[in-house]
Write a protein that holds these residues in place. Structure first.
Motif, PDB file in Angstrom:
ATOM      1  N   GLY A  82      11.328  42.289  -3.766  1.00  0.00           N
ATOM      2  CA  GLY A  82      11.177  43.560  -4.361  1.00  0.00           C
ATOM      3  C   GLY A  82       9.692  43.422  -4.742  1.00  0.00           C
ATOM      4  O   GLY A  82       9.080  44.524  -4.657  1.00  0.00           O
ATOM      5  N   VAL A  83       9.219  42.368  -5.469  1.00  0.00           N
ATOM      6  CA  VAL A  83       7.950  42.348  -6.108  1.00  0.00           C
ATOM      7  C   VAL A  83       6.940  42.589  -4.925  1.00  0.00           C
ATOM      8  O   VAL A  83       6.011  43.376  -4.921  1.00  0.00           O
ATOM      9  CB  VAL A  83       7.572  41.121  -6.846  1.00  0.00           C
ATOM     10  N   ASN A  84       7.214  41.850  -3.713  1.00  0.00           N
ATOM     11  CA  ASN A  84       6.124  41.824  -2.518  1.00  0.00           C
ATOM     12  C   ASN A  84       6.088  43.231  -1.941  1.00  0.00           C
ATOM     13  O   ASN A  84       5.116  43.668  -1.492  1.00  0.00           O
ATOM     14  CB  ASN A  84       6.788  40.965  -1.598  1.00  0.00           C
ATOM     15  N   ALA A  85       7.188  44.078  -2.163  1.00  0.00           N
ATOM     16  CA  ALA A  85       7.309  45.424  -1.568  1.00  0.00           C
ATOM     17  C   ALA A  85       6.476  46.367  -2.502  1.00  0.00           C
ATOM     18  O   ALA A  85       5.825  47.161  -1.960  1.00  0.00           O
ATOM     19  CB  ALA A  85       8.774  45.825  -1.324  1.00  0.00           C
ATOM     20  N   ALA A  86       6.533  46.277  -3.702  1.00  0.00           N
ATOM     21  CA  ALA A  86       5.968  46.944  -4.730  1.00  0.00           C
ATOM     22  C   ALA A  86       4.410  46.691  -4.702  1.00  0.00           C
ATOM     23  O   ALA A  86       3.779  47.526  -4.753  1.00  0.00           O
ATOM     24  CB  ALA A  86       6.189  46.578  -6.266  1.00  0.00           C
ATOM     25  N   VAL A  87       4.027  45.443  -4.307  1.00  0.00           N
ATOM     26  CA  VAL A  87       2.480  45.221  -4.347  1.00  0.00           C
ATOM     27  C   VAL A  87       2.127  46.161  -3.142  1.00  0.00           C
ATOM     28  O   VAL A  87       0.649  46.412  -2.957  1.00  0.00           O
ATOM     29  CB  VAL A  87       2.199  43.813  -4.260  1.00  0.00           C
ATOM     30  N   VAL A  88       2.809  46.401  -2.065  1.00  0.00           N
ATOM     31  CA  VAL A  88       2.075  47.019  -0.782  1.00  0.00           C
ATOM     32  C   VAL A  88       2.009  48.416  -1.541  1.00  0.00           C
ATOM     33  O   VAL A  88       0.965  49.121  -0.956  1.00  0.00           O
ATOM     34  CB  VAL A  88       3.209  46.979   0.257  1.00  0.00           C
ATOM     35  N   GLY A  89       3.016  48.908  -2.406  1.00  0.00           N
ATOM     36  CA  GLY A  89       2.605  50.230  -2.978  1.00  0.00           C
ATOM     37  C   GLY A  89       1.549  50.692  -3.826  1.00  0.00           C
ATOM     38  O   GLY A  89       0.744  51.201  -3.605  1.00  0.00           O
TER      39      GLY A  89
END
Length: 399
Positions: free
Chosen positions: A336-343
């Motif tokens: 989840g964190v890795n997806a957020a950093v793309v955002g």
């Protein structure tokens, strides 16, 4: 005869100094250079151990390539080896960026405006390439894409450092609920001369500083303490690669008036032209501060503040790596964190990178050519940066 501790650390420094002078291309390229040097040529560790080490450093916040270097130095020569690896790999690019910052400050209005604009335009291409590459690897299904888009929307609507921290925390909790990664049982232990007790002490130190520095900065109105807090926090919350530090540092430095947005983006563009880790951008910002500390002292303060979390985390986590890696719950949270950093990076691509650089069709065309040169022609980033600076200067003359 076995080398002394000093001899081993000095050897580590010289090896990483050569890598720091020649390692162009960003974090992924750095990891390739490290593999060739330490797995293939020197055989300091096996292919599997190196893969495990890279996995750990991708798993932790911070600049992955620098953390891999620290861990290799730690494994070879203890704490002095970790410091030697960091210094050798980091100082060449940091010193080049400080010299650029001082030159920019000294020349002031006489510095060619077109060159600075060209550097801001190339930053658009660099960040766009990072967003695309990370999205392909980290946003592999609809829930992850959704997390990335929501994260981008939140930080664009609430443009401050605390919203970015909140997004990372919420994404981790969402990942914990939504994702169920497969458990990886294959693991080759790494040889690390640290006990779990030392690891716990280092992690506690990391947390005390992360929680205590913002409180101290509120209690004591001190510019140096405020800068240390901002850069330490940025170094503590960067998941997914060095480019993600861009929105965190921009939110910490530009609204406070520490550096102008133009200087920020020009420095970020120039950072792509030097070898070594992207985190050395902190040295440029420290040297460019409008208030003291600045110059060489400011650069040293910011550089140390942004890298200390990386050292504490990687050295603290290594004794627990086997246990951490087998935890499905931790892997789910980090998905989840890795997806957020793309955002976060997607939001930064729009504001401040795009909005501060793309004003005309010529700007858009130059950014597009730079992106093609990086992604498809595979030209070295330093060459693309220099070319964009020169083209920006020529366009300003022609205008």
């Amino acid at each position: 005869m076995e080398q002394s501790s000093f001899g081993r650390a000095w050897m580590v420094f010289l090896i990483f100094l050569r890598l720091g002078l020649t390692s162009f291309g960003g974090p992924i390229a750095h990891l390739g250079y490290f593999r060739d040097e330490f797995v293939t040529r020197r055989r300091w560790l096996s292919e599997r151990s190196y893969a495990d080490l890279v996995a750990l450093c991708q798993f932790l916040p911070g600049p992955a390539s620098s953390q891999v270097g620290m861990a290799l130095g730690l494994s070879r020569a203890g704490f002095s080896g970790a410091l030697a690896a960091w210094a050798g790999f980091t100082l060449p690019s940091a010193m080049l960026l400080v010299l650029f910052a001082l030159g920019l400050s000294a020349l002031g209005s006489t510095f060619p405006v077109g060159v600075l604009h060209g550097l801001k335009v190339v930053a658009v291409a660099v960040v766009a390439q990072a967003v695309w590459g990370m999205a392909r690897n980290l946003c592999t299904d609809i829930p992850r894409i959704f997390i990335a888009l929501i994260s981008a929307a939140i930080v664009l609507m609430l443009p401050n450092a605390w919203s970015q921290i909140g997004v990372i925390v919420l994404a981790g909790l969402t990942g914990l609920l939504l994702f169920k990664p497969a458990k990886d049982l294959l693991h080759e232990p790494l040889s690390i001369p640290l006990s779990r007790r030392v690891g716990v002490a280092l992690i506690i130190t990391f947390l005390v500083l992360l929680i205590g520095l913002p409180i101290a900065a509120q209690v004591w109105s001190n510019q140096t303490l405020a800068i240390i807090n901002a850069f330490y926090r940025a170094g503590s919350l960067v998941f997914g690669g060095g480019h993600v530090v861009l929105p965190l540092l921009q939110a910490a430095t530009v609204p406070n008036g520490w550096v102008s947005n133009e200087t920020f983006l020009a420095g970020y563009g120039m950072t792509q032209a030097v070898p070594g880790p992207l985190f050395t951008f902190a040295a440029f910002l420290g040297a460019s501060m409008n208030l003291a500390p600045n110059g060489w002292i400011g650069a040293a303060v910011c550089l140390l503040a942004i890298f200390v979390p990386s050292f504490l985390l990687v050295a603290g986590a290594l004794p627990f790596w086997e246990q951490l890696r087998s935890s499905v719950r931790i892997q789910a949270a980090f998905a989840g964190v890795n997806a957020a950093v793309v955002g976060l990076l997607l939001a930064a691509l729009y504001q401040p990178v795009w909005t501060s650089a793309i004003f005309t069709l010529a700007d858009f065309g130059l950014a597009l050519v730079a992106l093609v040169a990086l992604m498809f022609w595979k030209l070295p980033p330093w060459l693309v940066v220099i070319a964009c600076g020169a083209i920006g200067w020529l366009l300003s003359i022609a205008a």
